[in-house]
Design an enzyme around this catalytic site. Structure first.
Site, short mmCIF file in Angstrom:
data_model
loop_
_atom_site.label_atom_id
_atom_site.label_comp_id
_atom_site.label_asym_id
_atom_site.label_seq_id
_atom_site.Cartn_x
_atom_site.Cartn_y
_atom_site.Cartn_z
N TYR A 127 0.86 -1.18 0.00
CA TYR A 127 0.00 0.00 0.00
C TYR A 127 0.90 1.24 0.00
O TYR A 127 1.93 1.24 -0.67
CB TYR A 127 -0.96 -0.06 1.20
CG TYR A 127 -2.14 0.86 1.05
CD1 TYR A 127 -2.97 0.77 -0.07
CD2 TYR A 127 -2.42 1.82 2.01
CE1 TYR A 127 -4.05 1.63 -0.23
CE2 TYR A 127 -3.50 2.67 1.86
CZ TYR A 127 -4.31 2.57 0.74
OH TYR A 127 -5.37 3.43 0.59
N LYS A 133 -20.46 -20.32 -10.29
CA LYS A 133 -19.80 -20.10 -11.58
C LYS A 133 -18.37 -19.62 -11.36
O LYS A 133 -17.43 -20.05 -12.05
CB LYS A 133 -20.59 -19.06 -12.38
CG LYS A 133 -20.19 -18.94 -13.84
CD LYS A 133 -20.50 -20.25 -14.57
CE LYS A 133 -20.28 -20.13 -16.06
NZ LYS A 133 -21.44 -19.68 -16.80
#
Length: 751
Positions: free
Chosen positions: A41, A96
């Protein structure tokens, strides 16, 4: 093959445990130190941000965009369940997403959009373009799905693919290529009838036309009959594109003389009379789900020359979308595609068709319980064929490159195929093979602890999954009460419940046991108490007398105690060659660790025996054994009396002339890391070890539990080997699924 049976409660439990949903996000970089956080970060992240802002293509290098697909739906047409809404569709979209990962190692995340307005949907998805490498649209009703997909393809520079349309079309096309090959017909000449002018049907007929089918030879029907030029009732622009000049008005009329029938409509839409009226060697793809327009049995009853495919897994020739979308996206992502075009879909279909014509690996046949070879009952590859991952994506990638849709073409296609082979988790194929062998064995499995709900759930799953008959040791009333409490009341009549009170064999059991124990300080009263009151001993006696083919126990008692009880009936101890081998699976690797159950402090001869037993288990699991005798020392350094036996054990194997690789003593990193092995060029392992023989049971147990708790490894075992009957002892912390896995191993006689 019968359809899997499960209850509502089982399906809900599957989605609830161990944590709600079907996947989680894990970091691929270290996130422990302050430096790690500074790189991940602020301020370190500014560097790749600036690089991407300057050159957007580098997003594929510095972010997960290149292997990330969004599965997006509004839930208006969910799996044949209708309009369940966005939130109601989330379990399907999660499913899925995990299929993408399971079959092609594509990272995927589900997004459910709470709108039925196509414009709002298009706007929302188009704004997400920077995040993803591809968009998979799912379960959106027609005709909105046509509008949404077309507009998104126009405005986005990444692949947009509505799987309900094109996934079905690609697999249908693959099957049709081979069906016509077998019947000696050409796609340009055949008369094709399509019933069902929704998303999938329109996509099927459009793809076949792009492959050479003639417009005038293709008759499309919907609920109002044939779509003909001049028809106004129930029409839209997508249907109108496939209207033909014809006097035919009904499906029945259209079917007369047809070579091919494609159905994406409803059960029973096709009659035996319609099939009878078709041309010679008719091809019938009855793809309605969950029940086809006509069953293969009904079609073959009137036409033995018919080639039939359905959407069902319990019939040959399943038109299954999982053969398409994972590999289409895998190939598209790997060349940073701008789109998935017709050429890529055709390449996928042709590659699938070609694969079905090739010799089928034995493990695929085993998974389906029959020998598979190209023919009328095998025109589409099996979904679990391990070759799919490295044959379909290269074909898709090449078509993408040839059509100019690839941002970053692949230079070395052979090297690309090698990388694809390494993407797949070998544990999946191993477990699938074991399951297939168990189904073929149809073993009568004894579940010794019928008072435990986990054991009862495993027993029900064992029987309902088609592995064989489950024999549960327990009291009928107790078993029935616990099954009802678990929501499995309907299974009470399915299981065979056995105990000392209802068996005709107790007298024989006690006589056998007395013969074994009379010189070990047990009198007839002791023997009666053991045989009639201890379920572990009773279950073992059942197995010893052939009243079952395998035994699973240990879920309610410590494994060492259970092993002592089993030893009353069998010779399941160190002196008689028993060994416990635990399979540890983590990040696509399988390592067997032994001995985790029997030998407390083995000597060098015991260690050699453990290695041989472990090699046998490895081969049962489909692994080529590579044994490492592990210690805190490597090839004699540092020297230690406690490591000496690990140094000597390989010599014992040398003298025996065993037929598998072995080496040692060595530290675990040398055993498992090929780079570390290069420091010892004389060592004999040709790759990372997959069997670790450890110095003592306590070190084996510590290693396994540490991997399980800290590393998140999947653990199966300990697998008991070296006993003359098939017995597996579960851990007392086992879940129902763990117990089922042990039952499957027992059914296969692993070890």
């Amino acid at each position: 093959m019968s359809k899997p049976k499960f209850t509502r409660e089982e399906a809900l439990a599957f989605h609830l445990e161990p944590t709600p949903g079907k996947f989680e996000i894990t970091a691929t970089v270290p996130m422990t130190t302050q430096r790690d956080l500074s790189l991940a970060y602020s301020p370190g992240v500014a560097v790749p941000c600036e690089a991407i802002a300057e050159n957007p293509e580098t997003a594929y290098d510095y972010t997960n965009k290149g292997n990330l697909v969004a599965v997006i739906s509004n839930g208006t047409a969910v799996l044949g369940l209708g309009n369940l809404g966005a939130l109601g569709s989330k379990p399907v979209m999660e499913g899925k997403a995990v299929l993408f990962k399971r079959f092609a190692d594509v990272n995927s995340i589900d997004i459910e959009l709470d709108t039925e307005d196509p414009e709002a949907f298009i706007n929302a998805v188009s704004l997400m373009g920077p995040t993803f490498g591809g968009i998979n649209l799912e379960d959106i009703k027609a005709p909105e799905c046509f509008i949404i997909e077309q507009r998104l393809k126009e405005v986005m520079d990444i692949p947009v693919f509505h799987d309900d349309q094109h996934g079905t079309a690609v697999i249908c096309a693959a099957g049709l290529i081979n069906a016509l090959h077998l019947s000696g017909k050409q796609i340009e000449d055949v008369k094709i009838v399509l019933n069902g002018a929704g998303a999938a049907g329109i996509a099927c007929i459009e793809l076949l036309k792009s492959m050479g089918a003639k417009h005038d030879n293709c008759l499309v029907c919907d609920t109002k009959g044939v779509i003909y030029q001049g028809r106004s009732d129930g029409m839209n622009q997508w249907k109108s594109a496939h209207a033909v000049k014809t006097e035919l008005r009904t499906l029945e009329e259209a079917m007369e003389g047809a070579d091919v029938f494609l159905g994406v409509s409803v059960r029973g839409a096709v009659t035996s009379e319609m099939v009878e009226s078709m041309a010679k060697d008719p091809v019938i793809f009855a793809m309605a789900n969950p029940d086809p327009e006509i069953t293969p049995e009904e079609a073959h009853a009137v036409r033995s020359d018919a080639i039939v495919a359905t959407g069902r897994s319990d019939y040959p020739n399943q038109v299954n979308n999982v053969l398409g979308f994972p590999y289409l996206f895998r190939g598209a992502l790997d060349v940073h595609a701008r789109a998935i075009n017709d050429e890529m879909k055709i390449a996928c279909a042709q590659a699938l068709a070609k694969l079905a014509r090739e010799d089928v690996p034995d493990e695929v046949g085993m998974a389906y319980g029959r020998k598979l070879s190209f023919g009328r009952d095998y025109i589409i590859p099996a979904p679990f064929d391990p070759r799919l991952i490295y044959t379909i994506p290269p074909a898709v990638a090449k078509a993408c490159m040839d059509t100019g849709a690839a941002r970053r073409p692949i230079v070395d296609m052979e090297a690309y195929e090698v990388t694809l082979k390494t993407r797949m988790d070998p544990t999946a194929s191993m477990l699938r093979s074991i399951n297939a062998r168990a189904r073929a064995a149809q073993a009568r499995m004894i579940f010794a602890e019928g008072d435990d709900p986990r054991v009862l759930r495993a027993a029900v799953q064992y029987q309902r999954a088609g592995f064989g008959q489950a024999l549960v040791v327990g009291r009928e009333a107790d078993v029935a009460e616990k099954l009802h409490a678990a929501g499995l009341g309907d299974a009470v009549s399915e299981l065979e419940i056995v105990n000392a009170a209802n068996t005709d064999h107790l007298r024989d059991y006690k006589a056998f046991l007395y013969g074994r124990l009379q010189r070990r300080g047990h009198d007839r009263h002791d023997v009666h108490r053991l045989a009639a009151r201890d379920r572990h001993v009773f279950a073992s006696l059942m197995l010893a007398h052939g009243h079952g083919d395998g035994l699973v126990t240990g879920a309610t008692r410590k494994s060492a105690h259970v092993l002592d009880l089993i030893n009353h009936v069998f010779d399941a101890d160190a002196d008689h060659g028993a060994v416990g081998v635990t399979a540890v699976m983590h990040k696509g690797r399988i390592v067997l660790i032994a001995d985790t159950l029997v030998h407390e402090w083995p000597n060098e001869t015991d260690l050699a025996n453990i290695a041989e037993r472990s090699a046998s288990v490895a081969r049962h699991l489909g692994l080529d054994p590579r044994v490492a005798f592990v210690s805190f020392s490597t090839f004699g350094y540092p020297r230690s009396e406690r490591a000496e036996k690990m140094h000597i054990a390989p010599r014992v194997l040398e003298q025996r002339g065993v037929d598998f690789e072995f080496e040692g003593e060595m530290t675990v990193d040398v055993a498992l890391n090929t780079e570390a092995q290069k420091s010892y060029p004389f060592q004999r392992l040709t790759g990372p070890a997959n069997i670790l023989v450890v110095p003592a049971r306590h070190s084996a147990s510590i290693s396994v539990k540490l991997m399980q708790e800290m590393g998140g490894a999947t653990v199966i075992g300990p697998i008991l080997t070296g006993v003359d009957r098939s017995i597996q002892i579960c851990s007392s912390t086992s879940t129902a699924n763990d117990i089922l896995n042990m039952a499957v191993l027992a059914a296969c006689k692993v070890g």
